[in-house]
Design an enzyme around this catalytic site. Structure first.
Site, PDB file in Angstrom:
ATOM      1  N   GLU A 113      53.857  33.312  -6.267  1.00  0.00           N
ATOM      2  CA  GLU A 113      54.707  34.495  -6.095  1.00  0.00           C
ATOM      3  C   GLU A 113      55.474  34.362  -4.787  1.00  0.00           C
ATOM      4  O   GLU A 113      54.905  33.938  -3.781  1.00  0.00           O
ATOM      5  CB  GLU A 113      53.891  35.798  -6.009  1.00  0.00           C
TER       6      GLU A 113
ATOM      7  N   GLU B  58      45.385  37.941  -6.042  1.00  0.00           N
ATOM      8  CA  GLU B  58      45.382  38.471  -4.668  1.00  0.00           C
ATOM      9  C   GLU B  58      44.048  39.113  -4.312  1.00  0.00           C
ATOM     10  O   GLU B  58      44.007  40.247  -3.824  1.00  0.00           O
ATOM     11  CB  GLU B  58      46.530  39.469  -4.481  1.00  0.00           C
TER      12      GLU B  58
HETATM   13  P1  P53 Z   1      55.514  45.117  -5.291  1.00  0.00           P
HETATM   14  C1  P53 Z   1      51.110  43.900  -1.342  1.00  0.00           C
HETATM   15  C2  P53 Z   1      51.357  42.818  -0.502  1.00  0.00           C
HETATM   16  C3  P53 Z   1      51.662  41.589  -1.046  1.00  0.00           C
HETATM   17  C4  P53 Z   1      51.710  41.439  -2.426  1.00  0.00           C
HETATM   18  O1  P53 Z   1      54.773  43.746  -4.936  1.00  0.00           O
HETATM   19  C5  P53 Z   1      51.440  42.508  -3.251  1.00  0.00           C
HETATM   20  C6  P53 Z   1      51.159  43.740  -2.726  1.00  0.00           C
HETATM   21  C7  P53 Z   1      50.896  44.921  -3.609  1.00  0.00           C
HETATM   22  O2  P53 Z   1      52.011  45.752  -3.642  1.00  0.00           O
HETATM   23  O3  P53 Z   1      51.398  42.412  -4.598  1.00  0.00           O
HETATM   24  C8  P53 Z   1      51.874  41.296  -5.301  1.00  0.00           C
HETATM   25  O4  P53 Z   1      55.567  45.176  -6.762  1.00  0.00           O
HETATM   26  C9  P53 Z   1      51.287  41.383  -6.689  1.00  0.00           C
HETATM   27  C10 P53 Z   1      52.279  41.760  -7.742  1.00  0.00           C
HETATM   28  C11 P53 Z   1      53.342  42.625  -7.141  1.00  0.00           C
HETATM   29  C12 P53 Z   1      54.111  41.797  -6.127  1.00  0.00           C
HETATM   30  O5  P53 Z   1      53.235  41.298  -5.133  1.00  0.00           O
HETATM   31  O6  P53 Z   1      54.676  46.172  -4.686  1.00  0.00           O
HETATM   32  O7  P53 Z   1      50.575  40.229  -7.069  1.00  0.00           O
HETATM   33  O8  P53 Z   1      51.589  42.352  -8.803  1.00  0.00           O
HETATM   34  O9  P53 Z   1      54.205  43.191  -8.060  1.00  0.00           O
HETATM   35  C13 P53 Z   1      55.230  42.541  -5.440  1.00  0.00           C
HETATM   36  O10 P53 Z   1      56.879  45.009  -4.691  1.00  0.00           O
END
Ligand code: P53
Length: 475
Positions: free
Chosen positions: A373, A175
């Site tokens: 993801e 990211e």
């Molecule tokens: P969490 C922000 C917006 C989109 C993806 O996020 C993001 C974030 C950061 O919070 O992170 C990604 O755990 C990232 C992972 C993360 C996952 O999304 O905040 O690549 O490490 O855990 C979900 O709910």
């Protein structure tokens, strides 16, 4: 019709969010080892060092370090074709600037990859996923420094050489574009190890750090393709498409300019050059970015093989009278989209946005795409009998898979695979809590650090198994 025969169904995680064992076998401290837990209302705090009495959820996480065999066996049971995780930089180079790598760290990933391969699961590996060595922050100021390029490339090459016969799919920086939302200092820290000082120009810093990372990524890709020409090395973009609030021309332009600022990274990764709008922005804002002729040549030589991206939500923006230049300033310029619902963490749920994103990338870049993801963070309830009923998670994923299928079948998007986030419950990156769960597998671990770490299948486990076994026909 349908998905490719060799479609990479799987799941995604990141080392610092599940491994735990933060100080075992020579591992150094990473930037996430000094970040406290938070929750839906409380932001995580960056403490700079480990302080007594604070809760650092990544220290133990779900102890994948000791449980990986059991966990990978469960992934295999679901039929995973691939497993996306990251290599903790600090297990390989504990401080980041050593001459020699840490053999015990390298060995852990050898064993873990062997365990995957035993079941025919392809490892998909991110090199830098929010977990750079803390020492590189303390000694060099994180990605403020050009020196980081060489440290990263050394780490990448060490991994490429060691695992060249075990890992085919790689990504460089997770990211990388999240830091473009400069209002959110946390992302600049997670991406680049930077905590902004009052006298610093945050925009200049952000573009500078991003530039060094883009150069480091290109150099690593160039080296990786030499080490094994079969390698597929991608970038990793956080895709949150930014919609205009209305069809007012001002709003349309505002959204377009916002997309340019959040997604120029993809141009550099795929085409090997900066879009002119970003260069013009630097000029207008008088941002002094250290970009050499040599850097520009490297960018051209290290283009990615595919675009890996995360997709959770869409954003929406509106032109404001105090912003006549339509500059996107991150969260400040985002508004709620009245046409979609949101999760309890305010993440807007928009499956059509995934199809839109797949089309958007394809139209611009014409390279294979990999959804690395996607998922729904939610509170789960463990029933008396040990079951976990999570129809909300199944529903979220069903809707997204269904849109991704239309993108493939009706729009002709070239999609390599799909790895939903947090296939096993883990520590949230944004909030540091355990109780924002994404998994098909429940882990008995809670925000306050309690729990016996036992694993249980949620209802979604069987559902996803069926999706994979029918190659996405039964969703
Ligand atoms: P969490 C922000 C917006 C989109 C993806 O996020 C993001 C974030 C950061 O919070 O992170 C990604 O755990 C990232 C992972 C993360 C996952 O999304 O905040 O690549 O490490 O855990 C979900 O709910």
């Amino acid at each position: 019709m349908g998905f490719r025969k060799d479609f990479l169904w799987g799941g995604a995680v990141a080392a610092h969010q599940l491994e735990g064992a933060y100080d075992r076998d020579g591992k150094g401290l990473s930037i996430m080892d000094v970040v406290t837990s938070g929750d839906v209302n409380t932001r995580r705090r960056i403490t700079g060092e480990i302080l007594k009495g604070e809760n650092y959820p990544n220290h133990e996480a779900i102890d994948f370090y000791d449980y990986y065999k059991e966990d990978i066996r469960l992934f295999a049971e679901m039929g995973f074709k691939c497993f996306r995780t990251s290599i903790a930089w600090t297990r390989i180079f504990p401080n980041g600037d050593e001459e020699q790598p840490n053999e015990a760290g390298l060995k852990f990933y050898d064993d873990m990859f062997d365990e995957c391969l035993k079941y025919g699961i392809e490892p998909v590996i991110t090199l830098s996923h929010f977990e750079m060595p803390l020492h590189l922050v303390q000694e060099y100021g994180g990605w403020r420094s050009r020196k980081l390029i060489d440290f990263f490339v050394k780490f990448a090459v060490t991994c490429f050489e060691r695992y060249k016969d075990k890992v085919k799919y790689w990504m460089t920086f997770n990211e990388i574009n999240n830091q473009a939302d400069i209002g959110d200092g946390f992302m600049l820290y997670a991406n680049s190890g930077i905590v902004v000082k009052p006298e610093e120009n945050v925009e200049e810093l952000m573009y500078q750090a991003s530039h060094y990372e883009l150069v480091a990524s290109a150099e690593a890709i160039k080296a990786g393709h030499k080490i094994n020409p079969e390698f597929q090395i991608g970038c990793m973009i956080a895709m949150c498409p930014i919609y205009p609030a209305t069809c007012r021309p001002e709003d349309i332009l505002q959204a377009e300019k916002a997309m340019q600022k959040r997604y120029y990274y993809t141009d550099v990764h795929v085409k090997g050059e900066y879009p002119v709008n970003i260069l013009k922005y630097w000029e207008r804002k008088d941002l002094k970015i250290d970009v050499t002729e040599e850097d520009l040549a490297v960018l051209k030589q290290g283009c990615v093989d595919y675009i890996g991206f995360s997709y959770y939500m869409s954003f929406c923006t509106k032109a404001e009278p105090d912003n006549p230049e339509y500059d996107y300033r991150g969260e400040k310029d985002r508004i709620k989209n009245q046409y979609v619902k949101a999760s309890e963490w305010g993440w807007q749920i928009d499956p059509i946005g995934l199809r839109y994103s797949l089309n958007w990338f394809t139209d611009r870049y014409k390279v294979p795409l990999f959804i690395v993801e996607n998922g729904f963070g939610a509170y789960d309830t463990l029933e008396e009998d040990g079951s976990i009923h999570d129809p909300y998670r199944v529903e979220y994923l069903q809707h997204h898979i269904s849109e991704m299928k239309k993108a493939v079948e009706e729009d002709g998007v070239d999609l390599m695979g799909y790895t939903p986030w947090g296939c096993i419950d883990l520590v949230s990156a944004g909030s540091g809590e355990m109780d924002k769960r994404y998994g098909f597998i429940y882990v008995d671990k809670h925000n306050d650090g309690t729990g016996d770490l036992s694993r249980r299948k949620k209802d979604s486990f069987e559902w996803y198994k069926e999706v994979i076994s029918t190659n996405g026909e039964n969703i």
